[in-house]
Design an enzyme around this catalytic site. Structure first.
Site: not given
Ligand code: UD1
Ligand code: CA
Length: 450
Positions: A7-8, A13, A74, A99, A224, A382, A436
């Site tokens: 969740a980082a 988007r 990533g 997400d 996203n 009041n 009154r």
């Molecule tokens: C990711 C997957 C994709 C999958 C999709 C499902 C990868 C590379 N891709 O893509 O294959 O179909 O989810 O919904 O894994 N996050 C971090 N740190 C980071 C990057 C992301 O904590 O450096 C967390 C985000 O907060 C999010 C989750 O990882 O909750 C997924 O990241 P997001 O960027 O939404 O990945 P997608 O492009 O949706």
């Molecule tokens: Ca996602």
């Protein structure tokens, strides 16, 4: 079972100043749903990787462990940031993304069972999406076994046509996971360390990887963008409405009924269109709520009728008839069988059983007894510009139309107040107060004017 939740990410988007995982579906942050699903599936510990807006996430979410990912390089890198947290762990770790708010505990349990009963080092949850755009595509071998996951941005035109996507949910042998993460490279279109690449590497090393297709693709929706957020909200809302209808609630028009996750509604209550039940609102049995009602964090009893009104952080007891056009503000309790409506505002007050506030009143900071009759246009004064004062009104008092009650002031049981009075002194029990100017009639005035 231990769980790691990613969740980082910034959620670029979403075009938001707030972290993506705190955006709400059904009145609750997306991340909270993911945590709840993991707990419900039997998770004993949840580690949440945070980074973007981490302070806000910590404020909004409790009952989990947090770990920082300083730079968002990533999903693979995100998992690696939690390496220390899993040093002592053995067996399987469940990996989720913050997400995917619609994911259910049932699906997670199924995935776990499939994984545990296989010889796979990792099993990924996949889904057949009617619109796979934006997701990682699942590439299978000719015999149907898992081959690899390709991100949309790295995919060939042929791969982009594949409808089976990575749901971002994985069961992993925890030791193998952290070993293989060190081997993941970022030589891809986004320059990121992809978690799904671990699966390709493990497979190349001769391990078996499972890919389990979810029964309901809707559940795996990854949010996203704001458009996807609205799509999730729509699906959530229908699920919530269906659950309530299955439990004996009539919802006249589910398309225009908006009920948050934690709201409860009793049997044989009828909900009419354009109704919003928000936060931790609870509604009793056999009520008629709506049309056009918004209740936020309300406690509502049985047999209540409410229409065209907004009420928040307050309690409405059994048998109340409310509306049209009532605003009940925080700290208020409306006693049983009260009738209140036609442009009435009540704030921080207790209204006793059977009292009537039928038209155009402002009642603030007031303790009102039982069976009080409040005339049209009555106002509690009041506030003196600096402080708020309370008004007390005894049982069976009769407040004439257009009365001003200048607080602090007490009106005794059974007291009467003449219409148009401005009451600045206490009115003892059973007294009549008139405050009154006396009416003067001037005889023959018209003739004299001539
Ligand atoms: C990711 C997957 C994709 C999958 C999709 C499902 C990868 C590379 N891709 O893509 O294959 O179909 O989810 O919904 O894994 N996050 C971090 N740190 C980071 C990057 C992301 O904590 O450096 C967390 C985000 O907060 C999010 C989750 O990882 O909750 C997924 O990241 P997001 O960027 O939404 O990945 P997608 O492009 O949706
Ligand atoms: Ca996602």
């Amino acid at each position: 079972m231990e769980t790691l939740i990613l969740a980082a990410g910034k959620g670029t988007r979403m075009k938001s100043k707030f972290p993506k995982v705190l955006h709400k579906v059904g009145g609750k942050p997306m991340l909270q749903y993911v945590i709840d699903a993991a707990k419900k599936a039997g998770s004993s510990r949840e580690v949440v990787v945070i980074g973007s807006g981490s302070e806000l996430v910590k404020e909004a979410i409790s009952g989990v462990e947090f770990v920082m990912q300083e730079k968002q390089l990533g999903t693979g890198h995100a998992v690696l940031s939690a390496k220390k947290n899993f040093e002592q762990s053995e067996g399987t770790v469940l990996i989720l993304c913050g997400d995917t708010p619609l994911l259910t505990a049932e699906t997670l349990k199924k995935l776990m069972t499939v994984h545990e009963s296989s010889n796979c080092v990792a099993t990924v949850l996949t889904a057949e999406m009617p619109n796979a755009k934006g997701y990682g595509r699942v590439i299978r071998e000719s015999d149907g076994t898992f081959k690899k996951i390709v991100e949309e941005k790295d995919a060939t035109e042929a791969e982009k046509k594949i409808r089976e996507v990575n749901a971002g949910v994985y069961c992993f042998d925890v030791k193998k996971l952290f070993d293989v993460l060190a081997k993941v490279k970022n030589n891809n279109a986004q320059g990121e360390y992809y978690l799904p690449d671990t699966l390709t590497i493990l497979k190349a090393e001769g391990e078996t990887i499972g890919a389990f297709i979810a029964d309901y693709a809707d559940e795996t929706l990854g949010i996203n963008s704001r458009i996807q957020l609205a799509a999730a909200e729509r699906i959530f809302r229908m699920k919530k409405n269906h659950a309530l209808m299955d439990a004996g609630v009539t919802i006249v028009d589910p398309n225009t009924t908006f009920i948050d996750m934690d709201v409860t509604v009793g049997r044989d209550t009828i909900i009419k269109p354009n109704t919003y039940l928000e936060g931790n609102t609870t509604i009793g049995t056999e009520c008629t709520i709506g049309p056009d009602v918004r209740f936020t964090n309300m406690k509502v009893g049985n047999n209540v009728t409410a229409q065209f009104s907004y009420c928040h952080e307050a309690e409405i007891c059994d048998g109340v008839i409310l509306g049209p056009y009532v605003h009940i503000r925080p700290g208020t309790t409306i006693g049983a069988d009260v009738k209140i409506g036609n442009f009435v505002e009540v704030k921080n007050s207790n209204i006793g059983k059977g009292s009537k506030l039928p038209h155009l009143q402002y009642i603030g900071d007031t303790d009102m007894g039982k069976n009080v009759n409040v005339g049209c246009g009555t106002v509690t004064c009041n506030y003196d510009g600096k402080n708020k004062f309370r008004t007390n009104i005894g049982d069976k008092a009769f407040i004439g139309c257009n009365t001003n009650l200048v607080a602090p002031v007490n009106v005794g049981d059974g007291a009467y107040i003449g219409a148009g009075s401005t009451i600045t002194k206490d009115v003892p029990k059973d007294n009549l107060a008139i405050a009154r100017a006396r009416q003067t009639n001037i005889e023959g005035w018209k003739d004299k004017r001539k």
